[in-house]
Design a protein around this motif. Sequence first.
Motif, PDB file in Angstrom:
ATOM      1  N   THR A  81       0.954  -1.128  -0.095  1.00  0.00           N
ATOM      2  CA  THR A  81      -0.053  -0.078   0.206  1.00  0.00           C
ATOM      3  C   THR A  81       0.794   1.264   0.180  1.00  0.00           C
ATOM      4  O   THR A  81       0.277   2.340   0.281  1.00  0.00           O
ATOM      5  N   PHE A  82       2.038   1.224  -0.365  1.00  0.00           N
ATOM      6  CA  PHE A  82       2.807   2.338  -0.309  1.00  0.00           C
ATOM      7  C   PHE A  82       3.041   3.146  -1.839  1.00  0.00           C
ATOM      8  O   PHE A  82       2.673   2.099  -2.637  1.00  0.00           O
ATOM      9  N   PRO A  83       3.202   4.184  -2.088  1.00  0.00           N
ATOM     10  CA  PRO A  83       3.264   4.858  -3.339  1.00  0.00           C
ATOM     11  C   PRO A  83       4.390   4.394  -4.196  1.00  0.00           C
ATOM     12  O   PRO A  83       5.369   3.931  -3.735  1.00  0.00           O
ATOM     13  N   GLY A  84       3.923   4.172  -5.485  1.00  0.00           N
ATOM     14  CA  GLY A  84       4.642   3.535  -6.509  1.00  0.00           C
ATOM     15  C   GLY A  84       4.834   2.036  -6.476  1.00  0.00           C
ATOM     16  O   GLY A  84       5.343   1.585  -7.259  1.00  0.00           O
ATOM     17  N   SER A  85       3.827   1.533  -5.701  1.00  0.00           N
ATOM     18  CA  SER A  85       3.744   0.077  -5.764  1.00  0.00           C
ATOM     19  C   SER A  85       3.211  -0.429  -7.058  1.00  0.00           C
ATOM     20  O   SER A  85       2.349   0.032  -7.525  1.00  0.00           O
ATOM     21  N   PRO A  86       3.675  -1.537  -7.603  1.00  0.00           N
ATOM     22  CA  PRO A  86       5.070  -2.334  -7.146  1.00  0.00           C
ATOM     23  C   PRO A  86       6.446  -1.814  -7.486  1.00  0.00           C
ATOM     24  O   PRO A  86       6.223  -1.040  -8.520  1.00  0.00           O
ATOM     25  N   ILE A  87       7.335  -2.036  -6.920  1.00  0.00           N
ATOM     26  CA  ILE A  87       8.761  -1.639  -7.134  1.00  0.00           C
ATOM     27  C   ILE A  87       9.515  -2.822  -6.912  1.00  0.00           C
ATOM     28  O   ILE A  87       9.482  -3.751  -6.242  1.00  0.00           O
ATOM     29  N   VAL A  88      10.737  -2.641  -7.915  1.00  0.00           N
ATOM     30  CA  VAL A  88      11.667  -3.590  -7.835  1.00  0.00           C
ATOM     31  C   VAL A  88      12.995  -3.301  -7.052  1.00  0.00           C
ATOM     32  O   VAL A  88      13.431  -2.041  -7.302  1.00  0.00           O
ATOM     33  N   LEU A  89      13.028  -3.897  -6.053  1.00  0.00           N
ATOM     34  CA  LEU A  89      14.249  -3.567  -5.048  1.00  0.00           C
ATOM     35  C   LEU A  89      15.499  -4.806  -4.885  1.00  0.00           C
ATOM     36  O   LEU A  89      15.115  -5.642  -5.187  1.00  0.00           O
ATOM     37  N   ARG A  90      16.669  -4.371  -4.468  1.00  0.00           N
ATOM     38  CA  ARG A  90      17.687  -5.156  -4.365  1.00  0.00           C
ATOM     39  C   ARG A  90      17.837  -5.343  -2.874  1.00  0.00           C
ATOM     40  O   ARG A  90      17.809  -4.443  -2.116  1.00  0.00           O
ATOM     41  N   HIS A  91      17.926  -6.477  -2.616  1.00  0.00           N
ATOM     42  CA  HIS A  91      18.137  -7.052  -1.263  1.00  0.00           C
ATOM     43  C   HIS A  91      19.402  -7.565  -0.929  1.00  0.00           C
ATOM     44  O   HIS A  91      19.803  -8.817  -1.607  1.00  0.00           O
ATOM     45  N   ASN A  92      20.476  -6.763  -0.315  1.00  0.00           N
ATOM     46  CA  ASN A  92      21.896  -6.857  -0.347  1.00  0.00           C
ATOM     47  C   ASN A  92      22.173  -7.623   1.419  1.00  0.00           C
ATOM     48  O   ASN A  92      22.153  -7.127   2.009  1.00  0.00           O
ATOM     49  N   PHE A  93      22.457  -8.953   1.149  1.00  0.00           N
ATOM     50  CA  PHE A  93      22.561  -9.753   2.513  1.00  0.00           C
ATOM     51  C   PHE A  93      23.957 -10.219   2.702  1.00  0.00           C
ATOM     52  O   PHE A  93      24.972 -10.453   1.648  1.00  0.00           O
ATOM     53  N   GLU A  94      24.382 -10.108   3.795  1.00  0.00           N
ATOM     54  CA  GLU A  94      25.740 -10.962   4.222  1.00  0.00           C
ATOM     55  C   GLU A  94      25.042 -11.842   5.529  1.00  0.00           C
ATOM     56  O   GLU A  94      24.349 -11.409   6.053  1.00  0.00           O
ATOM     57  N   PHE A  95      25.810 -13.008   5.108  1.00  0.00           N
ATOM     58  CA  PHE A  95      25.173 -14.288   6.035  1.00  0.00           C
ATOM     59  C   PHE A  95      26.425 -14.443   7.125  1.00  0.00           C
ATOM     60  O   PHE A  95      27.592 -14.401   6.822  1.00  0.00           O
ATOM     61  N   GLU A  96      25.969 -14.977   8.160  1.00  0.00           N
ATOM     62  CA  GLU A  96      26.663 -15.483   9.155  1.00  0.00           C
ATOM     63  C   GLU A  96      26.265 -16.986   9.969  1.00  0.00           C
ATOM     64  O   GLU A  96      24.918 -16.509  10.470  1.00  0.00           O
ATOM     65  N   ASP A  97      26.598 -18.025   9.559  1.00  0.00           N
ATOM     66  CA  ASP A  97      26.236 -19.114  10.615  1.00  0.00           C
ATOM     67  C   ASP A  97      24.880 -19.438   9.973  1.00  0.00           C
ATOM     68  O   ASP A  97      23.857 -19.814  10.802  1.00  0.00           O
ATOM     69  N   GLY A  98      24.362 -19.476   9.034  1.00  0.00           N
ATOM     70  CA  GLY A  98      23.013 -19.694   8.495  1.00  0.00           C
ATOM     71  C   GLY A  98      21.955 -18.673   8.694  1.00  0.00           C
ATOM     72  O   GLY A  98      20.733 -18.682   8.304  1.00  0.00           O
ATOM     73  N   LEU A  99      22.318 -17.528   9.108  1.00  0.00           N
ATOM     74  CA  LEU A  99      21.372 -16.487   9.665  1.00  0.00           C
ATOM     75  C   LEU A  99      21.960 -15.199   8.624  1.00  0.00           C
ATOM     76  O   LEU A  99      23.006 -15.085   8.191  1.00  0.00           O
ATOM     77  N   ILE A 100      21.071 -14.152   8.838  1.00  0.00           N
ATOM     78  CA  ILE A 100      21.359 -12.824   8.019  1.00  0.00           C
ATOM     79  C   ILE A 100      22.036 -11.745   9.047  1.00  0.00           C
ATOM     80  O   ILE A 100      21.605 -11.662  10.225  1.00  0.00           O
ATOM     81  N   LYS A 101      23.396 -11.499   8.791  1.00  0.00           N
ATOM     82  CA  LYS A 101      24.074 -10.636   9.303  1.00  0.00           C
ATOM     83  C   LYS A 101      23.705  -9.134   9.308  1.00  0.00           C
ATOM     84  O   LYS A 101      23.797  -8.298  10.060  1.00  0.00           O
ATOM     85  N   SER A 102      23.473  -8.852   7.927  1.00  0.00           N
ATOM     86  CA  SER A 102      23.119  -7.658   7.632  1.00  0.00           C
ATOM     87  C   SER A 102      22.276  -7.735   6.051  1.00  0.00           C
ATOM     88  O   SER A 102      22.341  -8.431   5.344  1.00  0.00           O
ATOM     89  N   LEU A 103      21.380  -6.596   6.076  1.00  0.00           N
ATOM     90  CA  LEU A 103      20.690  -6.750   4.858  1.00  0.00           C
ATOM     91  C   LEU A 103      20.301  -5.126   4.588  1.00  0.00           C
ATOM     92  O   LEU A 103      20.239  -4.198   5.519  1.00  0.00           O
ATOM     93  N   ARG A 104      20.716  -4.740   3.309  1.00  0.00           N
ATOM     94  CA  ARG A 104      20.789  -3.422   2.785  1.00  0.00           C
ATOM     95  C   ARG A 104      19.620  -3.426   1.716  1.00  0.00           C
ATOM     96  O   ARG A 104      19.763  -4.214   0.591  1.00  0.00           O
ATOM     97  N   ILE A 105      18.642  -2.723   1.953  1.00  0.00           N
ATOM     98  CA  ILE A 105      17.545  -2.722   0.827  1.00  0.00           C
ATOM     99  C   ILE A 105      17.699  -1.323  -0.139  1.00  0.00           C
ATOM    100  O   ILE A 105      17.602  -0.273   0.474  1.00  0.00           O
ATOM    101  N   THR A 106      17.914  -1.771  -1.346  1.00  0.00           N
ATOM    102  CA  THR A 106      18.166  -0.320  -2.235  1.00  0.00           C
ATOM    103  C   THR A 106      17.490  -0.329  -3.537  1.00  0.00           C
ATOM    104  O   THR A 106      16.936  -1.631  -3.684  1.00  0.00           O
ATOM    105  N   LEU A 107      17.478   0.433  -4.321  1.00  0.00           N
ATOM    106  CA  LEU A 107      16.618   0.422  -5.401  1.00  0.00           C
ATOM    107  C   LEU A 107      17.506  -0.047  -6.586  1.00  0.00           C
ATOM    108  O   LEU A 107      18.735  -0.217  -6.520  1.00  0.00           O
TER     109      LEU A 107
END
Length: 107
Positions: A81-107
């Motif tokens: 329900t956000f303006p401009g929906s739908p939008i394509v985003l990049r989810h940049n993950f860094e993993f550690e021991d099978g979990l997500i250590k960091s997530l950066r969401i960008t255009l």
Amino acid sequence: MNLPKVITDLITAQDKFDSAAYADCFTEKARVFDEGKDHVGKVEIENWNAETNAKYNTVVKPLNYEEHGKLGILTAESSGTFPGSPIVLRHNFEFEDGLIKSLRITL
């Protein structure tokens, strides 16, 4: 598309608007960067996800995934329900021991 289990779990939690399950995909001291803000630690990530779920009702449709060692990039269509929906985003993950250590969401 072959996604790591933790990303599949993250998408499932997001699509069910389950902020606790979403936060469980992260390490205790994980960091998420979205909309110009950092959210650090599982509690803060859970609270941020609950707030964005209440405001935007976002669901995620994976389009492409690339992995490079402990790093992964998911390109996904986000709609809600956000303006401009739908939008394509990049989810940049860094993993550690099978979990997500960091997530950066960008255009």
